[in-house]
Design an enzyme around this catalytic site. Sequence first.
Site, PDB file in Angstrom:
ATOM      1  N   HIS A  60      19.870  27.332   6.158  1.00  0.00           N
ATOM      2  CA  HIS A  60      19.371  28.705   5.459  1.00  0.00           C
ATOM      3  C   HIS A  60      19.134  29.787   6.428  1.00  0.00           C
ATOM      4  CE1 HIS A  60      16.939  31.181   3.106  1.00  0.00           C
ATOM      5  NE2 HIS A  60      15.916  31.354   3.727  1.00  0.00           N
TER       6      HIS A  60
ATOM      7  N   ARG B  73      11.194  38.744  -4.909  1.00  0.00           N
ATOM      8  CA  ARG B  73      10.396  37.559  -5.359  1.00  0.00           C
ATOM      9  C   ARG B  73       8.900  37.751  -5.878  1.00  0.00           C
ATOM     10  NH1 ARG B  73      11.701  32.634  -5.525  1.00  0.00           N
ATOM     11  NH2 ARG B  73      13.602  32.485  -4.343  1.00  0.00           N
TER      12      ARG B  73
ATOM     13  N   ASP C 242      21.044  38.479  -2.639  1.00  0.00           N
ATOM     14  CA  ASP C 242      19.726  39.135  -1.858  1.00  0.00           C
ATOM     15  C   ASP C 242      20.164  39.588  -0.455  1.00  0.00           C
ATOM     16  OD1 ASP C 242      19.770  36.836  -0.331  1.00  0.00           O
ATOM     17  OD2 ASP C 242      18.180  36.032  -1.159  1.00  0.00           O
TER      18      ASP C 242
ATOM     19  N   ARG D 157      13.230  27.143   4.590  1.00  0.00           N
ATOM     20  CA  ARG D 157      12.777  28.360   4.170  1.00  0.00           C
ATOM     21  C   ARG D 157      11.194  28.673   4.585  1.00  0.00           C
ATOM     22  NH1 ARG D 157      14.288  28.100  -2.108  1.00  0.00           N
ATOM     23  NH2 ARG D 157      13.623  26.078  -1.859  1.00  0.00           N
ATOM     24  N   GLN D 158      10.708  27.805   5.140  1.00  0.00           N
ATOM     25  CA  GLN D 158       9.239  28.155   5.907  1.00  0.00           C
ATOM     26  C   GLN D 158       9.454  28.380   7.386  1.00  0.00           C
ATOM     27  OE1 GLN D 158       5.784  25.943   4.537  1.00  0.00           O
ATOM     28  NE2 GLN D 158       6.842  24.927   2.886  1.00  0.00           N
TER      29      GLN D 158
ATOM     30  N   ASP E  10      25.433  32.050  -2.067  1.00  0.00           N
ATOM     31  CA  ASP E  10      24.189  31.943  -1.575  1.00  0.00           C
ATOM     32  C   ASP E  10      24.191  30.435  -0.721  1.00  0.00           C
ATOM     33  OD1 ASP E  10      21.443  32.188  -1.032  1.00  0.00           O
ATOM     34  OD2 ASP E  10      21.004  32.613  -3.247  1.00  0.00           O
TER      35      ASP E  10
ATOM     36  N   ASP F 157       0.776  -1.036   0.007  1.00  0.00           N
ATOM     37  CA  ASP F 157       0.049  -0.016  -0.047  1.00  0.00           C
ATOM     38  C   ASP F 157       0.860   1.121  -0.110  1.00  0.00           C
ATOM     39  OD1 ASP F 157       1.077  -0.151   2.354  1.00  0.00           O
ATOM     40  OD2 ASP F 157      -0.797  -0.182   3.486  1.00  0.00           O
ATOM     41  N   GLY F 158       2.149   1.152  -0.300  1.00  0.00           N
ATOM     42  CA  GLY F 158       2.968   2.424  -0.304  1.00  0.00           C
ATOM     43  C   GLY F 158       3.745   2.750   1.119  1.00  0.00           C
TER      44      GLY F 158
ATOM     45  N   LYS G 138      16.767  41.907  -4.376  1.00  0.00           N
ATOM     46  CA  LYS G 138      15.850  41.119  -5.416  1.00  0.00           C
ATOM     47  C   LYS G 138      14.388  41.324  -4.914  1.00  0.00           C
ATOM     48  CE  LYS G 138      15.562  36.534  -3.427  1.00  0.00           C
ATOM     49  NZ  LYS G 138      16.231  35.267  -3.150  1.00  0.00           N
TER      50      LYS G 138
END
Length: 317
Positions: free
Chosen positions: A133, A197, A172, A99-100, A221, A40-41, A195
Amino acid sequence: MFLSDNLKIFSGSSNPALVSSVCKYLEIPVGGAKINRFPDGEKVIRVEDDVRGRDCFVLQSTCEPVDDHLVELLIFLDCLRRASAKRITAVIPYFGYARQDRKDEGRVPITAKLVANLITTAGADRVLAIDLHAKQLQGFFDIPVDHLTGELVLNKYFRNKKINNLTLVSPDVGNMKIAARYADRLGGDLAIVYKKRVSGSEVEAHEMIGDVKGRNILMCDDIIATAGTVCSAANLLKERGAEKIYVGVTHGIFALQALERLAEAPIEEVVVTDTIPTSEQTKKVDSIKILSVAAMLGEAIKRIHRNESVSSLFNNI
Ligand code: R5P
């Protein structure tokens, strides 16, 4: 190098090549484990080595497929915890969802914090990560985090290149400190691109601070995802009279049209590390060079295992 049988390193399925290189550096075998799927995965993991009372490390980059690799890491941690490992370190060369990390508009999650909670709850006693990050992400975990940086290998590479008339550019405002650190170490001027986004994959480089006319550029970066950031910055730098442009980045995601964009951009060389495995397509792009973080990770793991300083690894970069 003598390391006790007490040390075990396991590999998730995201980056087995990096795990092999780390284990080669440490002169130990990769820990035995089987990762399978039920029809089933659902994933099922079985650790085949005895880990009771051992110092265990499980290496998994939560790169694409992000959720799949994340859940696999959580299951691996749970598995080691229930098998009575003495200490479990989640080694996360690339931490997806980083990044969140804030609510920058209403009704959005802080998924980086959620993921940090999940990793801790699943059984990690420590985390070993590379360029998260934002450094503050260390505080999202209520367990010790050893935070390494790809700057160790990138800096060495660019120092050996001996680029003259060098200006370090942050593509940035958020990366200014990284570029400033490179400028301190390599020597050279500093410039910053502003920059905007437009969407997840579209970026506009509007303005910049600093004079780049006639200068060779190293743009630094932490992540290349769609390459919108570095490519739009490179175009602006060229408009302002820059000579050769090099890019040094820790995590090469190369999503969507990134490779095409890079091929068309006025960039001599893009140097990334192997925190994320390199696709066959990426390997075909001559201007992309991959450096390995295996020795740095191996050395950090050895030091954590021996309760030695990890930060001193970065004393002389
Ligand atoms: C942004 O804050 C990051 O440091 C990178 O500049 C960004 O994530 C790169 O994304 P992309 O390559 O899609 O422009």
